[in-house]
Design an enzyme around this catalytic site. Structure first.
Site, PDB file in Angstrom:
ATOM      1  N   TYR A  14      33.323  36.097  28.833  1.00  0.00           N
ATOM      2  CA  TYR A  14      33.174  36.554  30.218  1.00  0.00           C
ATOM      3  C   TYR A  14      32.790  38.030  30.333  1.00  0.00           C
ATOM      4  CZ  TYR A  14      35.911  32.294  30.959  1.00  0.00           C
ATOM      5  OH  TYR A  14      36.362  30.988  30.949  1.00  0.00           O
ATOM      6  N   HIS A  19      31.550  38.711  37.676  1.00  0.00           N
ATOM      7  CA  HIS A  19      32.961  38.674  38.083  1.00  0.00           C
ATOM      8  C   HIS A  19      33.798  39.706  37.338  1.00  0.00           C
ATOM      9  CE1 HIS A  19      35.399  36.521  40.820  1.00  0.00           C
ATOM     10  NE2 HIS A  19      35.963  35.651  40.013  1.00  0.00           N
ATOM     11  N   PHE A  64      43.671  35.947  33.471  1.00  0.00           N
ATOM     12  CA  PHE A  64      42.528  35.354  34.135  1.00  0.00           C
ATOM     13  C   PHE A  64      42.568  35.729  35.618  1.00  0.00           C
ATOM     14  CE2 PHE A  64      42.437  32.987  30.216  1.00  0.00           C
ATOM     15  CZ  PHE A  64      41.071  32.919  29.945  1.00  0.00           C
ATOM     16  N   ASN A  66      42.307  34.466  38.597  1.00  0.00           N
ATOM     17  CA  ASN A  66      43.060  33.830  39.673  1.00  0.00           C
ATOM     18  C   ASN A  66      44.554  34.132  39.650  1.00  0.00           C
ATOM     19  OD1 ASN A  66      40.573  32.777  40.186  1.00  0.00           O
ATOM     20  ND2 ASN A  66      41.159  30.635  39.955  1.00  0.00           N
ATOM     21  N   ASP A  91      34.634  42.747  42.218  1.00  0.00           N
ATOM     22  CA  ASP A  91      33.303  42.334  42.662  1.00  0.00           C
ATOM     23  C   ASP A  91      33.332  41.814  44.096  1.00  0.00           C
ATOM     24  OD1 ASP A  91      34.840  40.189  41.184  1.00  0.00           O
ATOM     25  OD2 ASP A  91      33.278  38.930  42.060  1.00  0.00           O
ATOM     26  N   ASN A 112      39.634  34.939  44.760  1.00  0.00           N
ATOM     27  CA  ASN A 112      40.916  34.436  44.266  1.00  0.00           C
ATOM     28  C   ASN A 112      41.766  35.497  43.590  1.00  0.00           C
ATOM     29  OD1 ASN A 112      40.518  31.812  45.185  1.00  0.00           O
ATOM     30  ND2 ASN A 112      39.442  31.190  43.333  1.00  0.00           N
TER      31      ASN A 112
END
Length: 236
Positions: A14, A19, A64, A66, A91, A112
């Site tokens: 990632y 994000h 992560f 969320n 973001d 989220n």
């Protein structure tokens, strides 16, 4: 003490995602101001340093996106800090690429990570919203935010991250307007690819004018009786 948390997802998979621009901004601050090496605590990677004479804890939650609030909330409780002592970098789809806006409080706007922070930390923290633009349709959002920045994005992303690092002391002092001004100067052409909240919608053309057929221009005859008559009338 101030906590500055950049949001993203952990792991090399990632690392270059849109994000993860919050992680990238946190890294830029740490580099520019010679923060300590990153270590692990509060379910996050953390680094410590000072900005404008104030002690700062930089965080990159590893829960992560969320579940970001679990990590940041743990740090705030440990240091007995209020939401007003927290700045979050993340973001924002509804800002054009390279645009940055800072605000205190507000809603999650479908993000989220912010929804998790609101649940664990309260809502009265400062939000540094980093524009990444919108793909244009709701069904495209997931793949867009979890996609890597395009090569062309580097033209605005790199100077923006440098400017965030360079001017982070303004955030520590609470000079949010000055911070935004410095960033806008660093990326002067950042206006395309998102909804520019500061720019009014273009003025709509009258529906009457839109529907009116365009009349072709009428040319005067070059020869014949009508041409002779016009020459006499106009003296030509």
């Amino acid at each position: 003490m101030l906590v500055i948390a950049g949001l993203g997802n952990p792991g090399t998979k990632y690392a270059n995602n849109r994000h993860n621009v919050g992680f990238m901004a946190a890294d830029a601050i740490a580099r520019r101001h010679s923060f300590s090496p990153w270590s692990k605590k509060f379910q996050a990677e953390i680094a410590t340093g000072t900005l404008a004479g104030e002690k700062v804890l930089l965080m990159k939650p590893q829960t992560f996106m969320n579940l970001s609030g679990q990590s940041v909330g743990e740090a705030l409780r440990f240091h007995k800090l209020a939401p007003s002592d927290l700045v979050v970098l993340y973001d924002e789809l509804d800002l054009a690429p390279g645009k940055v806006r800072v605000k205190s409080g507000g809603g999650a706007g479908g993000h989220n990570g912010i929804r998790s922070l609101d649940a664990h930390c309260g809502k009265d923290y400062r939000r540094v919203r980093i524009g990444i633009g919108h793909p244009g349709a709701k069904e495209l959002v997931h793949n867009y935010v979890l996609g890597d920045f395009a090569k062309a994005d580097r033209e605005w992303l790199e100077p923006l991250l440098d400017a965030i690092g360079e001017n982070a002391e303004m955030l520590a002092r609470g000079d949010d307007n000055g911070f935004m001004n410095k960033l806008s100067l660093a990326v002067p052409g950042a206006t395309k690819g998102g909804r520019d909240e500061d720019k009014p919608a273009p003025r709509a053309q009258s529906h009457i004018r839109q529907a009116r057929p365009q009349q072709p221009a009428v040319k005067a005859p070059a020869s014949g009786p009508m041409a002779e008559m016009l020459k006499k009338l106009l003296g030509k």
